[in-house]
Design an enzyme around this catalytic site. Structure first.
Site, PDB file in Angstrom:
ATOM      1  N   SER A 137       2.373  12.733  -2.700  1.00  0.00           N
ATOM      2  CA  SER A 137       1.081  12.476  -3.349  1.00  0.00           C
ATOM      3  C   SER A 137       0.254  13.756  -3.434  1.00  0.00           C
ATOM      4  O   SER A 137       0.358  14.639  -2.579  1.00  0.00           O
ATOM      5  CB  SER A 137       0.328  11.434  -2.512  1.00  0.00           C
ATOM      6  OG  SER A 137      -1.035  11.445  -2.813  1.00  0.00           O
ATOM      7  N   ARG A 181       4.414   0.402   0.290  1.00  0.00           N
ATOM      8  CA  ARG A 181       4.185  -0.219   1.602  1.00  0.00           C
ATOM      9  C   ARG A 181       5.463  -0.405   2.417  1.00  0.00           C
ATOM     10  O   ARG A 181       5.421  -0.203   3.637  1.00  0.00           O
ATOM     11  CB  ARG A 181       3.443  -1.542   1.428  1.00  0.00           C
ATOM     12  CG  ARG A 181       2.006  -1.356   0.912  1.00  0.00           C
ATOM     13  CD  ARG A 181       1.302  -2.688   0.763  1.00  0.00           C
ATOM     14  NE  ARG A 181      -0.018  -2.577   0.164  1.00  0.00           N
ATOM     15  CZ  ARG A 181      -0.265  -2.546  -1.147  1.00  0.00           C
ATOM     16  NH1 ARG A 181       0.741  -2.597  -2.021  1.00  0.00           N
ATOM     17  NH2 ARG A 181      -1.493  -2.465  -1.599  1.00  0.00           N
ATOM     18  N   THR A 203      -0.249  10.095 -12.335  1.00  0.00           N
ATOM     19  CA  THR A 203      -0.848   8.777 -12.098  1.00  0.00           C
ATOM     20  C   THR A 203      -2.054   8.613 -13.018  1.00  0.00           C
ATOM     21  O   THR A 203      -2.947   9.464 -13.039  1.00  0.00           O
ATOM     22  CB  THR A 203      -1.256   8.635 -10.620  1.00  0.00           C
ATOM     23  OG1 THR A 203      -0.055   8.645  -9.839  1.00  0.00           O
ATOM     24  CG2 THR A 203      -1.994   7.332 -10.356  1.00  0.00           C
ATOM     25  N   HIS A 242      -0.504   0.303  -9.142  1.00  0.00           N
ATOM     26  CA  HIS A 242      -0.949   1.013  -7.933  1.00  0.00           C
ATOM     27  C   HIS A 242      -0.909   0.065  -6.721  1.00  0.00           C
ATOM     28  O   HIS A 242      -1.750   0.142  -5.825  1.00  0.00           O
ATOM     29  CB  HIS A 242      -2.374   1.545  -8.150  1.00  0.00           C
ATOM     30  CG  HIS A 242      -2.647   2.872  -7.501  1.00  0.00           C
ATOM     31  ND1 HIS A 242      -2.767   4.045  -8.195  1.00  0.00           N
ATOM     32  CD2 HIS A 242      -2.854   3.218  -6.208  1.00  0.00           C
ATOM     33  CE1 HIS A 242      -3.044   5.040  -7.376  1.00  0.00           C
ATOM     34  NE2 HIS A 242      -3.089   4.568  -6.148  1.00  0.00           N
ATOM     35  N   LYS A 279       2.800   7.232 -14.391  1.00  0.00           N
ATOM     36  CA  LYS A 279       2.762   6.095 -13.444  1.00  0.00           C
ATOM     37  C   LYS A 279       1.447   5.332 -13.604  1.00  0.00           C
ATOM     38  O   LYS A 279       0.371   5.940 -13.532  1.00  0.00           O
ATOM     39  CB  LYS A 279       2.887   6.635 -12.015  1.00  0.00           C
ATOM     40  CG  LYS A 279       2.690   5.608 -10.908  1.00  0.00           C
ATOM     41  CD  LYS A 279       2.987   6.225  -9.549  1.00  0.00           C
ATOM     42  CE  LYS A 279       2.800   5.267  -8.398  1.00  0.00           C
ATOM     43  NZ  LYS A 279       1.410   5.070  -7.998  1.00  0.00           N
ATOM     44  N   TYR A 333      -2.596  14.378 -10.695  1.00  0.00           N
ATOM     45  CA  TYR A 333      -3.680  13.816 -11.512  1.00  0.00           C
ATOM     46  C   TYR A 333      -4.147  14.916 -12.454  1.00  0.00           C
ATOM     47  O   TYR A 333      -3.959  16.101 -12.167  1.00  0.00           O
ATOM     48  CB  TYR A 333      -4.882  13.421 -10.647  1.00  0.00           C
ATOM     49  CG  TYR A 333      -4.627  12.318  -9.641  1.00  0.00           C
ATOM     50  CD1 TYR A 333      -4.541  10.988 -10.038  1.00  0.00           C
ATOM     51  CD2 TYR A 333      -4.515  12.613  -8.282  1.00  0.00           C
ATOM     52  CE1 TYR A 333      -4.336   9.973  -9.111  1.00  0.00           C
ATOM     53  CE2 TYR A 333      -4.315  11.605  -7.346  1.00  0.00           C
ATOM     54  CZ  TYR A 333      -4.225  10.289  -7.760  1.00  0.00           C
ATOM     55  OH  TYR A 333      -4.031   9.299  -6.846  1.00  0.00           O
ATOM     56  N   ARG A 353     -11.858  -1.420  -2.523  1.00  0.00           N
ATOM     57  CA  ARG A 353     -11.034  -1.923  -1.414  1.00  0.00           C
ATOM     58  C   ARG A 353     -11.939  -2.391  -0.276  1.00  0.00           C
ATOM     59  O   ARG A 353     -12.371  -1.596   0.561  1.00  0.00           O
ATOM     60  CB  ARG A 353     -10.064  -0.838  -0.972  1.00  0.00           C
ATOM     61  CG  ARG A 353      -9.190  -0.423  -2.152  1.00  0.00           C
ATOM     62  CD  ARG A 353      -8.296   0.727  -1.891  1.00  0.00           C
ATOM     63  NE  ARG A 353      -7.842   1.286  -3.167  1.00  0.00           N
ATOM     64  CZ  ARG A 353      -7.386   2.518  -3.312  1.00  0.00           C
ATOM     65  NH1 ARG A 353      -7.304   3.317  -2.264  1.00  0.00           N
ATOM     66  NH2 ARG A 353      -7.002   2.943  -4.505  1.00  0.00           N
ATOM     67  N   GLY A 399       5.481  -4.433  -5.292  1.00  0.00           N
ATOM     68  CA  GLY A 399       5.871  -5.791  -4.918  1.00  0.00           C
ATOM     69  C   GLY A 399       7.277  -5.932  -4.378  1.00  0.00           C
ATOM     70  O   GLY A 399       7.666  -7.018  -3.951  1.00  0.00           O
TER      71      GLY A 399
HETATM   72  C1  LIG Z   1      -1.668   3.489   1.578  1.00  0.00           C
HETATM   73  C2  LIG Z   1      -1.316   3.751   0.140  1.00  0.00           C
HETATM   74  C3  LIG Z   1      -1.655   4.967  -0.436  1.00  0.00           C
HETATM   75  C4  LIG Z   1      -1.352   5.234  -1.775  1.00  0.00           C
HETATM   76  N1  LIG Z   1      -1.633   6.465  -2.307  1.00  0.00           N
HETATM   77  C5  LIG Z   1      -1.272   6.753  -3.581  1.00  0.00           C
HETATM   78  C6  LIG Z   1      -1.477   8.048  -4.134  1.00  0.00           C
HETATM   79  O1  LIG Z   1      -1.973   8.943  -3.463  1.00  0.00           O
HETATM   80  N2  LIG Z   1      -1.109   8.260  -5.419  1.00  0.00           N
HETATM   81  C7  LIG Z   1      -0.527   7.271  -6.193  1.00  0.00           C
HETATM   82  O2  LIG Z   1      -0.208   7.504  -7.351  1.00  0.00           O
HETATM   83  N3  LIG Z   1      -0.296   6.045  -5.681  1.00  0.00           N
HETATM   84  C8  LIG Z   1      -0.647   5.766  -4.402  1.00  0.00           C
HETATM   85  N4  LIG Z   1      -0.389   4.524  -3.887  1.00  0.00           N
HETATM   86  C9  LIG Z   1       0.313   3.524  -4.718  1.00  0.00           C
HETATM   87  C10 LIG Z   1       1.823   3.644  -4.550  1.00  0.00           C
HETATM   88  O3  LIG Z   1       2.303   4.825  -5.128  1.00  0.00           O
HETATM   89  C11 LIG Z   1       2.545   2.480  -5.215  1.00  0.00           C
HETATM   90  O4  LIG Z   1       2.138   2.399  -6.555  1.00  0.00           O
HETATM   91  C12 LIG Z   1       2.304   1.133  -4.531  1.00  0.00           C
HETATM   92  O5  LIG Z   1       2.338   1.271  -3.140  1.00  0.00           O
HETATM   93  C13 LIG Z   1       3.366   0.153  -4.987  1.00  0.00           C
HETATM   94  O6  LIG Z   1       3.168  -1.104  -4.411  1.00  0.00           O
HETATM   95  P1  LIG Z   1       3.951  -1.584  -3.084  1.00  0.00           P
HETATM   96  O7  LIG Z   1       3.189  -1.014  -1.952  1.00  0.00           O
HETATM   97  O8  LIG Z   1       3.899  -3.061  -3.188  1.00  0.00           O
HETATM   98  O9  LIG Z   1       5.351  -1.039  -3.144  1.00  0.00           O
HETATM   99  C14 LIG Z   1      -0.695   4.239  -2.558  1.00  0.00           C
HETATM  100  C15 LIG Z   1      -0.344   3.028  -1.964  1.00  0.00           C
HETATM  101  C16 LIG Z   1      -0.635   2.771  -0.646  1.00  0.00           C
HETATM  102  C17 LIG Z   1      -0.225   1.460  -0.043  1.00  0.00           C
END
Ligand SMILES: Cc1cc2nc3c(=O)[nH]c(=O)nc-3n(C[C@H](O)[C@H](O)[C@H](O)COP(=O)(O)O)c2cc1C
Length: 384
Positions: free
Chosen positions: A110, A335, A159, A280, A256, A133, A168, A313
């Site tokens: 990230s 996650r 992204t 996201h 993304k 970004y 949140r 998911g």
């Molecule tokens: C704690 C956390 C931090 C995240 N940080 C970013 C990030 O910095 N940049 C980004 O594009 N997506 C971020 N995401 C989104 C993830 O890249 C991803 O789209 C998302 O976790 C997918 O859903 P899932 O957790 O059900 O697999 C983050 C998600 C979580 C849970």
């Protein structure tokens, strides 16, 4: 591996993570925006599809390998970018990158990581992407691009669903904001997890590693860097900026955060080599479609001109197989591996990847499929 041996599913790792982390930190991973409708739907929408096995097929050799953005990886599952991972375990992104490389799959770092572009590259010998970004300071963006080139990242992943940060509410309620509100409840929460707390105070402070030193007037403490990054988000970003970035990078480039066929086509026209169908993880706009619900129309519209990757998911091997049968090249998830990271550092991430890999392999055998490319619409039945 210790009690990770007793984790047999991603849900087991989630429970383990919940035990090991302060409630506020667990909620930061687990939570999403507004009423978290999207978060729930991302997972439950996979249930709208059933898998239809083909029996009496030779499944003595199962091959889970796929090609994604020009790299062969051992399974159709990649690790999504997640910021500030040292908050969840002191090894953070290093542990994730090393586990991904050992499992022979791709990790996307990230922009707001707690380990820098260069430090991650030093421990992650496998394929790696950088999530970027379009920030206000285009000079900084260009610098990121050149740093990624020098550190041999294979792809950039832009992204596009963060014009502003999602709402949140779990984080506000818990006081997990920057600057942190050190209420007694939060301090008690931290103190109730001595392993986590001990590492927080005995290892280097968690920071936004890619921008350290970029805000000299303000300083390098977490709050100043957060303010600096926060001010970088640019609401005026358009497709022209994306096109310019694709041109600057000149290599594999994914977008993304796409949820419609029209935007997917626009991304292909802009020159993207990959579309990440994603909301996201439900952390941005709530009440949007689940990635699996819009995947078929996006696959149709893209018509093979770019790879389509489903993100969000995925908790089971069967979810991955459903997405592949609907035409995705591969899946990404955040996650599932973060629960592993919180549960046990690098071995925990490795456990998450092993669980998903073995589920994918077993489910392919049960479905009567030897290779990923053999999966298709005939393996699916839609439930109303
Ligand atoms: C704690 C956390 C931090 C995240 N940080 C970013 C990030 O910095 N940049 C980004 O594009 N997506 C971020 N995401 C989104 C993830 O890249 C991803 O789209 C998302 O976790 C997918 O859903 P899932 O957790 O059900 O697999 C983050 C998600 C979580 C849970």
């Amino acid at each position: 591996m210790g009690d990770l041996d007793r984790c047999f599913s991603i849900d087991d790792l989630r429970r383990r993570a919940r035990q090991r982390l302060p409630r506020a930190v667990f909620d930061y991973i687990d939570g999403a925006a507004d009423d978290e409708q999207t978060l729930g739907r991302n997972v439950s929408s996979f249930d709208r599809w059933q898998l239809v096995p083909e029996v009496l097929r030779d499944v003595s050799e199962i091959n889970t390998a796929v090609d994604v953005q020009g790299a062969r990886i051992s399974m159709p599952f990649l690790l999504s970018p997640t910021g500030m991972s040292r908050l969840f375990h002191h090894e953070g992104e290093r542990a994730v990158g090393a586990a991904a490389a050992a499992a022979d799959t791709t990790y996307s770092l990230s922009s707001v990581s707690s380990v820098s572009i260069e430090d991650l590259a030093a421990v992650c010998s496998g394929p790696k992407w950088f999530q970027i970004y379009v920030w206000k300071d285009r000079g900084l963006v260009r610098e990121f691009i050149e740093r990624c080139r020098a550190a041999e990242y294979q792809a950039l992943c832009l992204t596009v669903d963060v014009a502003v940060t999602g709402n949140r509410e779990r984080d506000y309620r818990n006081g997990l904001t920057i600057p942190m509100e050190f209420r007694p409840g939060l301090l008690f929460d931290f103190a109730s997890c001595p392993y986590w707390w001990w590492h927080k105070i005995t290892t280097p402070k968690v920071t936004f590693a890619n921008v350290v030193g970029k805000a000299p007037a303000a300083g390098d403490d977490l709050t100043s860097l957060f303010d600096y990054i926060h001010a970088q988000f640019d609401r005026s970003v358009t497709w022209d900026d994306a096109e310019e970035m694709i041109h600057q990078w000149g290599g594999k480039f994914l977008i993304k955060g796409i949820l419609s066929a029209a935007d997917a086509v626009r991304a292909v026209e802009a020159g993207a080599t990959g579309i990440v169908v994603s909301n996201h993880g439900g952390r941005q706009l709530d009440s949007v479609p689940a990635p699996v619900d819009v995947l078929p129309e996006i696959v149709d519209a893209v018509a093979g001109r770019a790879e389509v990757i489903l993100d969000g998911g995925v908790r089971r091997g069967t979810d991955v197989l459903k997405a592949l049968a609907l035409g995705a090249t591969a899946c990404m998830a955040g996650r599932p591996y973060l629960f592993g990271l919180a549960a046990g550092g690098q071995p925990g991430v490795a456990r998450a990847l092993e669980i998903l890999r073995s589920e994918i392999e077993r489910d392919m055998a049960l479905l009567g499929v030897q290779r990923v490319r053999d999966l298709g619409a005939r393996h699916l039945r839609q439930v109303d």
